[in-house]
Design an enzyme around this catalytic site. Structure first.
Site, PDB file in Angstrom:
ATOM      1  N   HIS A   1      -4.552  -8.892   3.604  1.00  0.00           N
ATOM      2  CA  HIS A   1      -5.983  -8.801   3.880  1.00  0.00           C
ATOM      3  C   HIS A   1      -6.346  -9.686   5.069  1.00  0.00           C
ATOM      4  O   HIS A   1      -5.808 -10.781   5.236  1.00  0.00           O
ATOM      5  CB  HIS A   1      -6.794  -9.253   2.661  1.00  0.00           C
ATOM      6  CG  HIS A   1      -6.794  -8.254   1.545  1.00  0.00           C
ATOM      7  ND1 HIS A   1      -7.137  -8.561   0.246  1.00  0.00           N
ATOM      8  CD2 HIS A   1      -6.492  -6.922   1.537  1.00  0.00           C
ATOM      9  CE1 HIS A   1      -7.045  -7.487  -0.511  1.00  0.00           C
ATOM     10  NE2 HIS A   1      -6.664  -6.490   0.254  1.00  0.00           N
TER      11      HIS A   1
ATOM     12  N   HIS B   1      -2.820   3.089  -5.854  1.00  0.00           N
ATOM     13  CA  HIS B   1      -3.460   1.822  -5.508  1.00  0.00           C
ATOM     14  C   HIS B   1      -3.695   0.958  -6.749  1.00  0.00           C
ATOM     15  O   HIS B   1      -3.850  -0.264  -6.626  1.00  0.00           O
ATOM     16  CB  HIS B   1      -4.783   2.083  -4.789  1.00  0.00           C
ATOM     17  CG  HIS B   1      -5.018   1.167  -3.621  1.00  0.00           C
ATOM     18  ND1 HIS B   1      -4.129   1.028  -2.582  1.00  0.00           N
ATOM     19  CD2 HIS B   1      -6.041   0.326  -3.343  1.00  0.00           C
ATOM     20  CE1 HIS B   1      -4.598   0.156  -1.716  1.00  0.00           C
ATOM     21  NE2 HIS B   1      -5.751  -0.297  -2.150  1.00  0.00           N
TER      22      HIS B   1
ATOM     23  N   ARG C   1      -1.193  -1.752  -6.971  1.00  0.00           N
ATOM     24  CA  ARG C   1      -1.501  -2.871  -6.067  1.00  0.00           C
ATOM     25  C   ARG C   1      -2.605  -3.737  -6.674  1.00  0.00           C
ATOM     26  O   ARG C   1      -2.541  -4.967  -6.631  1.00  0.00           O
ATOM     27  CB  ARG C   1      -1.934  -2.308  -4.714  1.00  0.00           C
ATOM     28  CG  ARG C   1      -2.353  -3.339  -3.676  1.00  0.00           C
ATOM     29  CD  ARG C   1      -2.532  -2.606  -2.339  1.00  0.00           C
ATOM     30  NE  ARG C   1      -3.360  -3.319  -1.380  1.00  0.00           N
ATOM     31  CZ  ARG C   1      -2.900  -4.188  -0.489  1.00  0.00           C
ATOM     32  NH1 ARG C   1      -1.604  -4.483  -0.482  1.00  0.00           N
ATOM     33  NH2 ARG C   1      -3.702  -4.759   0.386  1.00  0.00           N
TER      34      ARG C   1
ATOM     35  N   ARG D   1       0.830  -1.196   0.000  1.00  0.00           N
ATOM     36  CA  ARG D   1       0.000   0.000   0.000  1.00  0.00           C
ATOM     37  C   ARG D   1       0.875   1.260   0.000  1.00  0.00           C
ATOM     38  O   ARG D   1       2.062   1.219   0.337  1.00  0.00           O
ATOM     39  CB  ARG D   1      -0.905   0.022   1.229  1.00  0.00           C
ATOM     40  CG  ARG D   1      -1.853  -1.163   1.346  1.00  0.00           C
ATOM     41  CD  ARG D   1      -2.655  -1.054   2.640  1.00  0.00           C
ATOM     42  NE  ARG D   1      -3.632  -2.131   2.782  1.00  0.00           N
ATOM     43  CZ  ARG D   1      -3.424  -3.257   3.458  1.00  0.00           C
ATOM     44  NH1 ARG D   1      -2.236  -3.461   4.039  1.00  0.00           N
ATOM     45  NH2 ARG D   1      -4.364  -4.175   3.559  1.00  0.00           N
TER      46      ARG D   1
ATOM     47  N   LYS E   1      -2.129  -2.362   7.890  1.00  0.00           N
ATOM     48  CA  LYS E   1      -3.253  -1.840   8.655  1.00  0.00           C
ATOM     49  C   LYS E   1      -3.314  -2.521  10.014  1.00  0.00           C
ATOM     50  O   LYS E   1      -3.014  -3.703  10.147  1.00  0.00           O
ATOM     51  CB  LYS E   1      -4.559  -2.078   7.893  1.00  0.00           C
ATOM     52  CG  LYS E   1      -4.706  -1.202   6.648  1.00  0.00           C
ATOM     53  CD  LYS E   1      -6.070  -1.375   6.024  1.00  0.00           C
ATOM     54  CE  LYS E   1      -6.256  -0.424   4.853  1.00  0.00           C
ATOM     55  NZ  LYS E   1      -7.598  -0.564   4.228  1.00  0.00           N
TER      56      LYS E   1
ATOM     57  N   TYR F   1     -10.560  -9.103  -6.645  1.00  0.00           N
ATOM     58  CA  TYR F   1      -9.536  -9.130  -7.691  1.00  0.00           C
ATOM     59  C   TYR F   1      -9.717 -10.279  -8.670  1.00  0.00           C
ATOM     60  O   TYR F   1      -8.914 -10.435  -9.584  1.00  0.00           O
ATOM     61  CB  TYR F   1      -8.142  -9.224  -7.056  1.00  0.00           C
ATOM     62  CG  TYR F   1      -7.779  -8.016  -6.237  1.00  0.00           C
ATOM     63  CD1 TYR F   1      -7.415  -6.819  -6.835  1.00  0.00           C
ATOM     64  CD2 TYR F   1      -7.826  -8.067  -4.846  1.00  0.00           C
ATOM     65  CE1 TYR F   1      -7.094  -5.706  -6.076  1.00  0.00           C
ATOM     66  CE2 TYR F   1      -7.503  -6.963  -4.080  1.00  0.00           C
ATOM     67  CZ  TYR F   1      -7.143  -5.790  -4.699  1.00  0.00           C
ATOM     68  OH  TYR F   1      -6.830  -4.695  -3.952  1.00  0.00           O
TER      69      TYR F   1
END
Length: 301
Positions: A273, A247, A250, A154, A178, A282
């Site tokens: 994730h 992004h 990514r 990211r 994150k 995706y």
């Protein structure tokens, strides 16, 4: 803010270790709710037990009438649910009235990404400029593109990298994702070459105490905003689409891996994730690839 909301934000910082940007988003949403509740309930000293499903629905309706996008309204509902769930667990309210409130219907839009030929042209250009000019800006740009696309990290993860985050001999980088969760992702050989070529240019300008991988001409950590602007401009030139962003690299990383037959769970881990459902967006493979897989796999195709 109300004491309950303030305690919740403190919980997000200390117990859940969320980033300052995420906590700031929660704070804005909850301040918005508090301001609306004061007006809707007709008093400033309301209790959270006064906030029922009707108040929450009215709050979401008001957000929609103010022209906020459905996705923004959905995020506000998510913030309200999280707050009231926390207050319920603390015993401050008897139940979570937001639990059964339905949010706006969201279109599941596919993220923008580059095609393989666009990626090839982009890196051919970036490598050529880095080799020809060998300047801080050009070698840094190549490192930026290689890590965003080659490792799928990211923007915030890239901006937060230190030089010591990279282990070029092992071909890996440690990133802080994150929720302050660390993960190790591969670094391509092309990215390792780009970093090795960039580091001498970095040393010419970096402050003695600066640990950042990407630095400005003043020798300080490069801002995420600068990275974002630079990459967006480059993608607009090469992909011919002004809506592509950092992004998008990514997205391209995940899309191209899955198109080549990579395992969905492996891609989930690489992207960092928590939920597999987040990764499944995706799987927007092309009709041609689906036809090719079908013909190559089905016994009667």
């Amino acid at each position: 803010m109300t004491p309950g909301a303030a305690r919740f934000l403190g919980h997000l910082k200390t117990a859940r270790n969320l980033s300052p940007h995420t906590i700031a988003a929660y704070r804005r949403d909850l301040r918005d709710l508090e301001a609306f509740a004061c007006i809707h309930l007709g008093r400033d000293d309301f209790e959270w037990s006064d906030v029922d499903r009707g108040v929450i629905r009215a709050f979401l309706g008001d957000a929609g009438r103010r022209g906020l996008a459905p996705r923004t309204v959905a995020r506000k509902l998510s913030s309200v649910r999280a707050l009231l769930r926390h207050l319920h667990r603390e015993g401050e309210i008897p139940s979570n009235p937001a639990r059964l409130v339905r949010g706006p219907k969201l279109d599941r839009t596919l993220p923008g990404h580059l095609h393989a030929d666009e990626v090839g042209a982009l890196f051919e250009w970036a490598e050529s400029r880095a080799a020809k000019l060998n300047s801080l800006a050009e070698t840094r740009l190549l490192v930026t593109l290689e890590l965003l696309y080659g490792s799928g990290i990211r923007l915030a993860e890239l901006g937060g990298l230190d030089v010591k985050s990279l282990d070029l001999d092992r071909g890996q980088v440690r990133v802080l994702g994150k929720g302050r969760k660390e993960r190790i992702v591969p670094v391509t050989e092309a990215a390792a070459r780009a970093v090795r070529n960039y580091l001498p240019r970095r040393e010419e300008v970096a402050d003695g105490g600066c640990r950042a991988l990407l630095v400005s001409r003043q020798g300080r950590r490069l801002s995420n905003r600068h990275i974002q602007r630079t990459v967006r401009a480059v993608l607009a030139d090469f992909a011919g689409a002004a809506d592509l962003s950092v992004h998008s690299l990514r997205h391209s990383f995940a899309t191209h891996l899955l198109d080549a037959g990579a395992d969905l769970m492996a891609v989930k881990e690489l992207l960092g994730h928590v939920s597999l459902g987040t990764t499944q967006i995706y799987t927007h493979t092309s009709r041609e690839r689906l036809t090719r897989v079908y013909k190559g796999s089905h016994p009667r195709a």
